[in-house]
Design an enzyme around this catalytic site. Structure first.
Site, PDB file in Angstrom:
ATOM      1  N   GLY A 205       0.927  -1.209   0.029  1.00 54.85           N
ATOM      2  CA  GLY A 205       0.079   0.168   0.025  1.00 54.85           C
ATOM      3  C   GLY A 205       0.941   1.358   0.029  1.00 54.85           C
ATOM      4  O   GLY A 205       1.960   1.253  -0.122  1.00 54.85           O
TER       5      GLY A 205
ATOM      6  N   ASP B  64      -9.370  10.209   0.154  1.00 57.05           N
ATOM      7  CA  ASP B  64      -8.890   9.628  -1.156  1.00 57.05           C
ATOM      8  C   ASP B  64      -9.533   8.361  -1.211  1.00 57.05           C
ATOM      9  O   ASP B  64      -9.366   6.949  -1.373  1.00 57.05           O
ATOM     10  CB  ASP B  64      -7.546   8.840  -0.760  1.00 57.05           C
ATOM     11  CG  ASP B  64      -6.692   8.516  -1.667  1.00 57.05           C
ATOM     12  OD1 ASP B  64      -7.145   8.543  -2.939  1.00 57.05           O
ATOM     13  OD2 ASP B  64      -5.553   7.632  -1.592  1.00 57.05           O
TER      14      ASP B  64
END
Length: 638
Positions: free
Chosen positions: A391, A501
């Site tokens: 990530g 996001d």
């Protein structure tokens, strides 16, 4: 001689604004006059020392930023001290004779514009020249800046006229003052009160020393309800301790004790469950997709002995005498009485209710933390099993806590996150608890790298699930996914939390097909120049509205824009938004009003909902609460 209302007057060199790539640059001396309302510039007769005709002006209310400009190499001595005034038409470049004069004008300009709306949070520290920003190489003049302003009124001062190497955090309206303000604590769930008797909907095995065991269908008395996620309670044997608030219900409700009642399940999930069971007459009762406090009976049938069955859904109605019915002339005082009757009589249904289908005991909701009061997790209690992916902050692994609880563990690589700020906010983030949010269980901060420990969802990332894992998608199934996400985001919105996001890559899918939003708020702690600037490949340009691209202005309304793009991802089964455009082209196209096309699987009403999320004006976009209502209405009428 000074004009009556002038604040400052000075002769500067002004650079032409180069409105076309082919326009030649020129530099001319002009007399600049600053008043409260305007900064004007005039032709000037140097020999006679007189002001001549007005050449142009900028209304001060339209100024979005005042900042220095970094000088280029081999700059002539008369142009060593440039500064810029940024307004709707772009930057106005001015060259002062000394750094002292430049600072004086920047200071006065900032005082004049300090109450302006839409002051920029980022700017370009070098010139726009030959169709490109020299600092970040972006080719769109309206592109968001690549340097964070150093003060709340839209200016940046660098005393040494040198580039600053510090990696700034993403600027937002909430972050103008230090220390960073934390979001408010979530409220205690309504409907509960001290001394109330509640019933356990799920089994709960204590995870911390002061927890109390819950046994399904048993009653408990509430002793303390100060924490929104953990209530202190007493069982019938006199034992006391903390219990998760989302594992209990008011004992007066009555339906929770029945296996056929599935509280947190939507239409498509009910169909999947019934089809998996594959029994003629299989049924369950669930909450209505549209009306709070209403219920639906979902039934699986194999009409005529066919091998592939189908599902029917019947809303439980209430007549004028407050009696419940599925078929007219068959009325009952309670829902359990209605179910018992139809277990023996079809009476207008496609089949009598033959087999109870339920998965409640297997799918207890996540708790807010691993036991009451704990947010710091001992890493020695974690077992790493396999890597799930990589990530923004580092490797993510699937593992176990205390050898028995599934967890996902983000191993935060050093230098990728503003760790101290995140650790402080993690205590608040843990208290955010909703069935459509990935639960933060805790953090490991006593060693490096630090770990972020969250709920584990077996079906992984929504983006991959859309592309590879979704079998025979239907319009209802896709809209149910959007409903899940909108409800999780409505909870964040109600708790004054901004995601920043939101995208399919930041949603996960559990084993039951429920979609949950993850990584909310984490982008505030990124330390990555590529992420911070729209010039960087990591910045989520494809999910960002104009006010974020141009002014880095985040709000729940920027999350709404991103939700519209996420809906588009869902209805295209995971295609890349604006797949034929690069980042700079996207900024340019969005700024001129272009939007994503209607996906083939989205009808006009669904596409209209997406478009409502993409209003150029943020205040004209719906709220997430609005979206939940609209999506439920769409589902009810499909």
């Amino acid at each position: 001689m000074n004009m009556p209302d002038s604040i400052l007057e000075e002769i500067f060199i002004k650079r032409s604004q180069q409105k076309k790539k082919t326009s030649p640059l020129n530099f001319k001396e002009r007399l600049f006059v600053l008043t409260q309302d305007k900064i004007s510039y005039y032709d000037y007769d140097v020999d006679k020392g007189k002001r001549k005709g007005l050449k142009g002006y900028v209304d001060t209310e339209k100024i979005k930023c005042v900042a220095i400009v970094l000088s280029d190499d081999n700059t002539p001595p008369e142009r060593l001290y440039p500064f810029q005034i940024i307004y709707d038409e772009g930057p106005l470049y001015i060259f002062a004779k000394s750094d002292q004069v430049r600072k004086q004008w920047i200071r006065e300009l900032k005082n004049v514009i300090q109450s302006n709306k839409d002051l920029m949070q980022k700017f370009h520290p070098r010139f726009w020249e030959d169709g490109m920003w020299k600092c970040c190489k972006q080719e769109v003049k309206q592109a968001m800046g690549c340097r964070v302003t150093e003060s709340k009124n839209g200016g940046f001062l660098n005393r040494d006229n040198k580039s600053i190497s510090r990696k700034p955090l993403p600027p937002t309206p909430e972050e103008e003052k230090l220390p960073r303000p934390l979001p408010p604590q979530p409220p205690v769930p309504s409907g509960f009160s001290l001394g109330m008797t509640v019933i356990a909907e799920y089994e709960y095995t204590p995870m911390a020393s002061h927890d109390l065991e819950l046994r399904k269908d048993e009653e408990y008395t509430l002793l303390e309800i100060n924490d929104p996620n953990w209530f202190r309670a007493r069982d019938k044997y006199g034992n006391e301790g903390y219990i998760p608030s989302n594992y209990i219900a008011q004992a007066l409700n009555g339906l929770e004790k029945y296996d056929w009642y599935c509280k947190n399940i939507n239409r498509s999930q009910a169909e999947n469950l019934l089809k998996t069971e594959n029994k003629d007459g299989g049924f369950l009762v669930r909450d209505s997709g549209k009306f709070t406090g209403k219920y639906t009976v979902s039934v699986f049938t194999k009409v005529g002995g066919e091998t592939v069955g189908n599902c029917r859904h019947y809303n439980i109605c209430v007549n004028a005498q407050d009696q419940f019915y599925l078929a007219e002339n068959h009325n009952f005082s309670t829902i359990p009485e209605l179910i018992i009757y139809h277990q023996h009589n079809a009476a207008g249904l496609v089949s009598r209710l033959k087999h109870i289908v339920s998965n409640r005991t297997e799918h207890a909701p996540s708790t807010a933390g691993l036991g009451y009061g704990g947010w710091e997790i001992d890493p020695r209690q974690l077992t790493f099993i396999r890597e799930l992916g990589n990530g923004q902050f580092g490797v993510v692994k699937y593992g176990k806590w205390q050898g028995r609880h599934d967890v996902a563990i983000k191993m935060v690589k050093e230098g990728s996150m503003s760790e101290d700020d995140f650790i402080e906010e993690a205590k608040v983030m843990m208290k955010l608890c909703h069935e459509n949010l990935v639960q933060l269980y805790g953090v490991c901060t006593k060693q490096r790298p630090i770990y972020i420990v969250t709920e584990y969802l077996a079906n992984g990332c929504l983006l991959n699930y859309l592309r590879d894992g979704l079998q025979h998608p239907t319009g209802i199934m896709l809209l149910e996914m959007c409903k899940d996400i909108s409800e999780g985001m409505a909870y964040l919105e109600a708790n004054q939390y901004i995601h920043r996001d939101l995208a399919a890559r930041n949603c996960l899918v559990d084993s039951n097909g429920t979609i949950k939003v993850t990584d909310f708020g984490l982008s505030r702690y990124v330390l990555d120049d590529e992420y911070l600037s729209s010039a960087g490949s990591k910045f989520p340009v494809r999910w960002s509205p104009p006010e974020v691209l141009l002014y880095c202005k985040f709000s729940s309304k920027s999350d709404i824009w991103a939700f519209g793009v996420l809906m588009w991802e869902v209805y295209t089964l995971g295609r890349m938004p604006y797949e034929r455009w690069n980042n700079t082209e996207i900024v340019e196209k969005i700024s001129t009003g272009q939007r994503l096309y209607r996906p083939q699987m989205a009808n006009e009403r669904v596409y209209s909902l997406m478009m409502s999320c993409w209003h150029e004006r943020a205040d004209e976009r719906p709220t997430f609460q609005d979206l939940v209502v609209i999506i439920k209405d769409l589902l009810f009428n499909m």
